[in-house]
Each structure stands twice: as C-alpha cells, then as structure tokens.
Design an enzyme around this catalytic site. Structure first.
Site, mmCIF file in Angstrom:
data_model
loop_
_atom_site.group_PDB
_atom_site.id
_atom_site.type_symbol
_atom_site.label_atom_id
_atom_site.label_comp_id
_atom_site.label_asym_id
_atom_site.label_seq_id
_atom_site.Cartn_x
_atom_site.Cartn_y
_atom_site.Cartn_z
ATOM 1 N N GLY A 14 25.850 -43.503 49.512
ATOM 2 C CA GLY A 14 24.869 -42.524 48.896
ATOM 3 C C GLY A 14 25.285 -41.374 49.558
ATOM 4 O O GLY A 14 24.692 -40.446 50.265
ATOM 5 N N ALA A 15 26.533 -40.967 49.532
ATOM 6 C CA ALA A 15 27.058 -39.613 50.387
ATOM 7 C C ALA A 15 27.497 -38.507 49.499
ATOM 8 O O ALA A 15 28.374 -37.628 50.141
ATOM 9 C CB ALA A 15 28.444 -40.236 51.181
ATOM 10 N N ASN A 64 26.919 -48.954 42.470
ATOM 11 C CA ASN A 64 25.234 -49.001 42.509
ATOM 12 C C ASN A 64 25.133 -49.780 43.574
ATOM 13 O O ASN A 64 25.453 -51.047 43.528
ATOM 14 C CB ASN A 64 24.775 -49.432 41.172
ATOM 15 C CG ASN A 64 23.271 -49.738 41.303
ATOM 16 O OD1 ASN A 64 22.900 -49.677 42.420
ATOM 17 N ND2 ASN A 64 22.715 -50.464 40.235
ATOM 18 N N VAL A 65 24.727 -49.374 44.756
ATOM 19 C CA VAL A 65 24.630 -50.269 46.146
ATOM 20 C C VAL A 65 23.758 -51.410 45.973
ATOM 21 O O VAL A 65 23.746 -52.265 46.824
ATOM 22 C CB VAL A 65 24.232 -49.481 47.149
ATOM 23 C CG1 VAL A 65 25.463 -48.429 47.350
ATOM 24 C CG2 VAL A 65 23.133 -48.642 47.374
ATOM 25 N N ASN A 91 23.370 -45.203 54.031
ATOM 26 C CA ASN A 91 22.385 -44.356 53.732
ATOM 27 C C ASN A 91 21.557 -44.384 52.526
ATOM 28 O O ASN A 91 20.618 -43.758 52.346
ATOM 29 C CB ASN A 91 23.289 -42.991 53.907
ATOM 30 C CG ASN A 91 22.419 -41.848 53.571
ATOM 31 O OD1 ASN A 91 21.535 -41.225 53.959
ATOM 32 N ND2 ASN A 91 22.637 -41.387 52.174
ATOM 33 N N TYR A 153 8.340 -47.777 49.607
ATOM 34 C CA TYR A 153 9.622 -47.108 50.624
ATOM 35 C C TYR A 153 9.472 -47.121 52.195
ATOM 36 O O TYR A 153 10.412 -47.723 52.724
ATOM 37 C CB TYR A 153 9.505 -45.452 50.234
ATOM 38 C CG TYR A 153 10.369 -44.693 51.170
ATOM 39 C CD1 TYR A 153 11.736 -44.609 50.656
ATOM 40 C CD2 TYR A 153 9.733 -43.917 52.067
ATOM 41 C CE1 TYR A 153 12.689 -43.755 51.423
ATOM 42 C CE2 TYR A 153 10.895 -43.123 52.909
ATOM 43 C CZ TYR A 153 12.193 -43.003 52.487
ATOM 44 O OH TYR A 153 13.017 -42.042 53.419
ATOM 45 N N LYS A 157 11.844 -49.440 54.813
ATOM 46 C CA LYS A 157 12.441 -48.391 55.895
ATOM 47 C C LYS A 157 11.857 -49.243 57.186
ATOM 48 O O LYS A 157 12.559 -49.145 58.259
ATOM 49 C CB LYS A 157 11.845 -47.146 55.754
ATOM 50 C CG LYS A 157 12.582 -46.466 54.769
ATOM 51 C CD LYS A 157 14.018 -46.654 54.748
ATOM 52 C CE LYS A 157 14.577 -45.214 53.861
ATOM 53 N NZ LYS A 157 15.960 -45.346 53.599
#
Length: 254
Positions: A14-15, A64-65, A91, A153, A157
């Site tokens: 996601g960089a 797509n991670v 990330n 979310y 996390k």
C-alpha cells in the site's frame, strides 16, 4: 544519525500514497532498495519511477493484498528483483467504516490477514537476511475508541498488536524483529482527513481541537518512526507498539 540501511532491501505494501508512500521514500532516502505494491497500476509505475530517480533500485507490482496469491506473487517477485528481503512493512489497510459483517470481512482480509500472510511469505528471506525487520502499521484506533464509526477497523488494528507481539517472540531467535507503529490522525491531500475537511469541516475542526498540539501528523512523521524501527539503530527493539500521535491518546502506554 546513521541508520545502517544503505543497500538493504525493503518491501512496503500500500505504498503509492499517504503513509505507505512516505515510508517507501523514507527508506529510499536512507539508501534502501524498495519494492512497492498497490491496486492502481499507474500509481505503482509512477512510484517505481520516482524511486529510481531517487537513486535506488525500485520494483513494483499491482496487487490486491487481500488476495493471498497476488500478495505472495508480489513478495516472491520483489525478492527476486532485489536479491532478497531485509525489511517488510505491512501498511495496506481497507480503511473500512462501520460495524457491518462486510466491513469486518474487508478489514480482516486486508488489515489483519494480509499482514499475517505477508509475514509468513517473507520469513524465509528475512531469516536469511540475518537482520530482518518487520513493521506493521496499526492505529491508535486499535487502542482507544474515538467514535469515528470504525468498529471493524479498530478491531483489526487491535488484533495486529497481539499478532506482532507474539510473532516477535517467535522469530527473535532467527534474528528477526517485529514492531508496530500506531499513527494518530494523519493528514495528506486525498486522504481520509482531507475528505473530512472538505465534507464536514466541523468534524475536522473538532478532531484538530482534540490534540493538544493543535494539528494532525504529516505522513513523513509516521514514516520516520517506521524507518527507525526497521533500522540497525533499533536492533534491540522488538515486540513494541510505537504510538505516534502528538499526545492525542490519553492513556498511559504500556
């Protein structure tokens, strides 16, 4: 301070924007060769070109991670292109809003499971590195409920904090460290808080007022923490959650 990162090989998921991009270019500024992935092919190509312009080797792949084969293909391709892996920064985030079942599925697959899958795929290279480092980007929403509607979310996390702590203990003997960076509210053009600023200025003003510093973080300020934890200067730091929030959180960190 010399961080000892020159020539190291780093992967960042996601960089192509925001915190992830800042981490990728923060590592490049220290002399790391950097591989990046994201879903936008044009953005990946632009990021790789910019990395090469910065004087380091760059590699990129559209991925797509949340799709394990695509994520593993990126890690394998990056290791081949760079000659190995010394640093893995997880990330990418779904940034989902809400508490519905689909929100939980999306956050689980992208925020939590992508981190687990990336770590497992990269571990053989990180072990061969002799000084492997993993950095996972969590959030202060994993420790405190700010009422932003981020139930899914924040839940994922929070799970990252346990996963990385446990992983750090299991891989320490292999010469691999694993840490978490938990950003507070972070502003950049095109990001979540930029959208809030445009669409709900009152909410944005309240978010600013919540922080005694009176502002939000810049992506580079989060990146600096991640780059340090990935470096030789943090060689005896593992299993920690480094909160970078400008005093927004009110609890005592433990």
């Amino acid at each position: 301070m010399e961080l000892g990162l020159k020539g190291k090989r780093a992967l960042v998921t996601g960089a192509t924007k925001g915190i992830g991009r800042a981490i990728a270019f923060g590592l490049a500024a220290e002399g790391c060769n950097v591989a990046v992935c994201a879903r936008d092919a044009a953005a990946v190509r632009a990021a790789v070109a910019a990395l090469k312009e910065a004087g380091v080797e760059g590699f990129g792949m559209t991925a797509n991670v949340g799709n394990r084969p695509e994520l593993e293909a990126f890690i394998t391709g990056a290791a081949a292109a760079l000659g190995g892996i010394d640093i893995l920064v997880c990330n990418a985030s779904a940034l989902v809003d809400g508490a519905g079942e689909q929100a939980f599925r999306d956050a689980f697959e992208v925020d939590l499971l992508h981190t687990r899958n990336a770590c497992e795929a990269a571990l053989p290279w990180l072990e061969r590195s002799g000084a492997g480092a993993i950095v996972s980007i969590s959030s202060i929403s994993g420790s405190e409920d700010y009422g932003f509607g981020y139930a899914a979310y924040g839940t994922m996390k929070a799970a990252l904090l346990f996963y990385i702590k446990s992983l750090a203990r299991h891989v320490a003997a292999k010469g691999i460290r694993a840490n978490v960076v938990s950003p507070g509210t972070t502003f950049f053009e095109g990001g979540v808080w930029d959208q809030v600023k445009q669409e709900n200025p009152d909410s944005f003003a309240r978010a600013l007022a919540d922080n005694p510093m009176g502002r939000m973080a810049r992506p580079e300020e989060i990146a600096d923490a991640a780059v340090f934890l990935a470096s030789a200067r943090a060689s005896f730091i593992s299993g920690v959650n480094l909160v970078v929030d400008g005093t927004l959180t009110i609890r005592v960190q433990n």
